[in-house]
Write a protein that holds these residues in place. Sequence first.
Motif, PDB file in Angstrom:
ATOM      1  N   GLN A 134     -38.598 -34.587  32.257  1.00  0.00           N
ATOM      2  CA  GLN A 134     -38.539 -34.904  30.833  1.00  0.00           C
ATOM      3  C   GLN A 134     -39.822 -35.553  30.321  1.00  0.00           C
ATOM      4  N   ASP A 135     -40.634 -36.099  31.234  1.00  0.00           N
ATOM      5  CA  ASP A 135     -41.926 -36.645  30.811  1.00  0.00           C
ATOM      6  C   ASP A 135     -42.892 -35.529  30.435  1.00  0.00           C
ATOM      7  N   TRP A 136     -42.772 -34.381  31.091  1.00  0.00           N
ATOM      8  CA  TRP A 136     -43.666 -33.248  30.823  1.00  0.00           C
ATOM      9  C   TRP A 136     -43.153 -32.365  29.689  1.00  0.00           C
ATOM     10  N   ILE A 137     -41.839 -32.138  29.667  1.00  0.00           N
ATOM     11  CA  ILE A 137     -41.262 -31.131  28.777  1.00  0.00           C
ATOM     12  C   ILE A 137     -41.328 -31.568  27.319  1.00  0.00           C
ATOM     13  N   GLY A 138     -41.736 -30.636  26.457  1.00  0.00           N
ATOM     14  CA  GLY A 138     -41.750 -30.913  25.031  1.00  0.00           C
ATOM     15  C   GLY A 138     -42.874 -30.185  24.323  1.00  0.00           C
ATOM     16  N   SER A 143     -53.907 -31.864  17.409  1.00  0.00           N
ATOM     17  CA  SER A 143     -54.259 -31.701  15.999  1.00  0.00           C
ATOM     18  C   SER A 143     -53.546 -30.459  15.501  1.00  0.00           C
ATOM     19  N   ALA A 144     -53.727 -30.140  14.220  1.00  0.00           N
ATOM     20  CA  ALA A 144     -53.105 -28.935  13.674  1.00  0.00           C
ATOM     21  C   ALA A 144     -53.663 -27.680  14.330  1.00  0.00           C
ATOM     22  N   GLU A 145     -54.781 -27.806  15.033  1.00  0.00           N
ATOM     23  CA  GLU A 145     -55.401 -26.641  15.666  1.00  0.00           C
ATOM     24  C   GLU A 145     -55.161 -26.571  17.169  1.00  0.00           C
ATOM     25  N   GLN A 146     -54.443 -27.513  17.735  1.00  0.00           N
ATOM     26  CA  GLN A 146     -54.232 -27.520  19.181  1.00  0.00           C
ATOM     27  C   GLN A 146     -52.802 -27.955  19.493  1.00  0.00           C
ATOM     28  N   GLN A 147     -52.028 -27.046  20.086  1.00  0.00           N
ATOM     29  CA  GLN A 147     -50.660 -27.356  20.486  1.00  0.00           C
ATOM     30  C   GLN A 147     -50.398 -26.800  21.876  1.00  0.00           C
ATOM     31  N   ILE A 148     -49.581 -27.525  22.631  1.00  0.00           N
ATOM     32  CA  ILE A 148     -49.161 -27.088  23.968  1.00  0.00           C
ATOM     33  C   ILE A 148     -47.652 -27.321  24.073  1.00  0.00           C
ATOM     34  N   THR A 149     -46.927 -26.333  24.541  1.00  0.00           N
ATOM     35  CA  THR A 149     -45.494 -26.458  24.760  1.00  0.00           C
ATOM     36  C   THR A 149     -45.206 -26.362  26.252  1.00  0.00           C
ATOM     37  N   VAL A 150     -44.425 -27.301  26.761  1.00  0.00           N
ATOM     38  CA  VAL A 150     -44.063 -27.332  28.181  1.00  0.00           C
ATOM     39  C   VAL A 150     -42.549 -27.190  28.285  1.00  0.00           C
ATOM     40  N   THR A 151     -42.106 -26.235  29.089  1.00  0.00           N
ATOM     41  CA  THR A 151     -40.681 -26.009  29.307  1.00  0.00           C
ATOM     42  C   THR A 151     -40.422 -25.871  30.802  1.00  0.00           C
ATOM     43  N   VAL A 158     -41.733 -26.735  38.875  1.00  0.00           N
ATOM     44  CA  VAL A 158     -42.746 -25.887  38.233  1.00  0.00           C
ATOM     45  C   VAL A 158     -42.418 -25.782  36.752  1.00  0.00           C
ATOM     46  N   PHE A 159     -43.441 -25.922  35.915  1.00  0.00           N
ATOM     47  CA  PHE A 159     -43.243 -25.890  34.471  1.00  0.00           C
ATOM     48  C   PHE A 159     -44.011 -24.727  33.847  1.00  0.00           C
ATOM     49  N   SER A 160     -43.477 -24.236  32.750  1.00  0.00           N
ATOM     50  CA  SER A 160     -44.142 -23.188  31.977  1.00  0.00           C
ATOM     51  C   SER A 160     -44.937 -23.857  30.859  1.00  0.00           C
ATOM     52  N   ASN A 266     -66.163 -21.591  20.742  1.00  0.00           N
ATOM     53  CA  ASN A 266     -65.856 -22.976  20.363  1.00  0.00           C
ATOM     54  C   ASN A 266     -64.393 -23.363  20.518  1.00  0.00           C
ATOM     55  N   VAL A 267     -63.522 -22.447  20.927  1.00  0.00           N
ATOM     56  CA  VAL A 267     -62.119 -22.802  21.117  1.00  0.00           C
ATOM     57  C   VAL A 267     -61.968 -23.610  22.406  1.00  0.00           C
ATOM     58  N   THR A 268     -61.226 -24.682  22.331  1.00  0.00           N
ATOM     59  CA  THR A 268     -60.930 -25.487  23.505  1.00  0.00           C
ATOM     60  C   THR A 268     -59.571 -26.144  23.325  1.00  0.00           C
ATOM     61  N   PHE A 269     -58.917 -26.448  24.430  1.00  0.00           N
ATOM     62  CA  PHE A 269     -57.684 -27.226  24.411  1.00  0.00           C
ATOM     63  C   PHE A 269     -57.949 -28.675  24.816  1.00  0.00           C
ATOM     64  N   THR A 270     -59.191 -29.033  24.996  1.00  0.00           N
ATOM     65  CA  THR A 270     -59.551 -30.396  25.363  1.00  0.00           C
ATOM     66  C   THR A 270     -59.085 -31.365  24.288  1.00  0.00           C
ATOM     67  N   GLY A 271     -58.404 -32.422  24.693  1.00  0.00           N
ATOM     68  CA  GLY A 271     -57.953 -33.394  23.715  1.00  0.00           C
ATOM     69  C   GLY A 271     -56.920 -34.345  24.277  1.00  0.00           C
ATOM     70  N   VAL A 272     -56.435 -35.214  23.424  1.00  0.00           N
ATOM     71  CA  VAL A 272     -55.399 -36.182  23.741  1.00  0.00           C
ATOM     72  C   VAL A 272     -54.181 -35.826  22.890  1.00  0.00           C
ATOM     73  N   TYR A 273     -53.071 -35.470  23.541  1.00  0.00           N
ATOM     74  CA  TYR A 273     -51.891 -34.941  22.873  1.00  0.00           C
ATOM     75  C   TYR A 273     -50.753 -35.962  22.891  1.00  0.00           C
ATOM     76  N   ARG A 274     -49.918 -35.878  21.857  1.00  0.00           N
ATOM     77  CA  ARG A 274     -48.719 -36.715  21.781  1.00  0.00           C
ATOM     78  C   ARG A 274     -47.517 -35.790  21.640  1.00  0.00           C
ATOM     79  N   LYS A 275     -46.433 -36.140  22.280  1.00  0.00           N
ATOM     80  CA  LYS A 275     -45.224 -35.309  22.192  1.00  0.00           C
ATOM     81  C   LYS A 275     -44.578 -35.486  20.832  1.00  0.00           C
ATOM     82  N   LEU A 276     -44.300 -34.369  20.173  1.00  0.00           N
ATOM     83  CA  LEU A 276     -43.653 -34.409  18.866  1.00  0.00           C
ATOM     84  C   LEU A 276     -42.156 -34.646  19.028  1.00  0.00           C
ATOM     85  N   ALA A 277     -41.541 -35.190  17.996  1.00  0.00           N
ATOM     86  CA  ALA A 277     -40.092 -35.382  18.023  1.00  0.00           C
ATOM     87  C   ALA A 277     -39.408 -34.040  18.152  1.00  0.00           C
TER      88      ALA A 277
END
Length: 281
Positions: A134-138, A143-151, A158-160, A266-277
Amino acid sequence: MRRRTMRKVMAVLVLPLLALPAAAMAGVFYNNPQGHQAEPQAAMRHAWLVRVKPGAKAYFYQNVVTPGCPNLTAACKRKGYLLPGDVAVASYTLGAFTVVDFVGPTGTPSDGAIETRLLENVPAPQSGPMPGAQDWIGDWQDSAEQQITVTRSATPGVFSFMGDATWGAGDPERVRNGGVHLGNFAAYVKPTGSWGGFVAEVDAEIGGGEYDHGFHWPALSAQKGLASDWTRVFPKDDAQDCSASFRLLGPYLIAYTPVDACGGMNVTFTGVYRKLAPRAR
């Protein structure tokens, strides 16, 4: 989270080919006078959590982007601030300041220098259980230009991971002229403690895979990096395949991908992400 139905990583580029600025990165990696931006693995390892102490607002100050900053002057002080109790990712100290990244609960990022006296370190747990599923999933957003979904995947441990990023989507002229660069990835990750990563053959048709939301998934047995110890492994800047490294740090997910490796220029996923509600179903 809205998903593009793209079969492969693509880049839309119809504007004139110019020398484009490097993609913006979070303060953990960017504008660090100690040189960590040239050593992203060190930057990720050395990051720590801080909390704003009870009391007054903690205002952001410009850091080395502006000559002479950070400094306790009106020229360096910004309008943005953190509130007591807010938790941020700290990357380095500079004189009387600590440079931090903060992502709000709605996924709005801020970074800059804050007076160190207004912050307290959040101790990392020295013992206890490793991060759980549950720490990973979500749904994670930098930013509005970078999102990652973990399921979850069908295999325990193993996570997707699905990533979706753009460069230039905030520029109306680029949007009008089709100059927005796109990128995505779909890969399986088996974390080692609070670290994880993958190598994805984004342009390959890997046998046994399947499509989900327009993403091509490899067969689990074909996923590169699944057996790697990601506390030791880190993406290579000259790698031909899309590769990524992740670190869970409290409520944050720090990510690194080489620029251009997982999408257009110039596309990158580098960043600091926060889990959305969680979204309403």
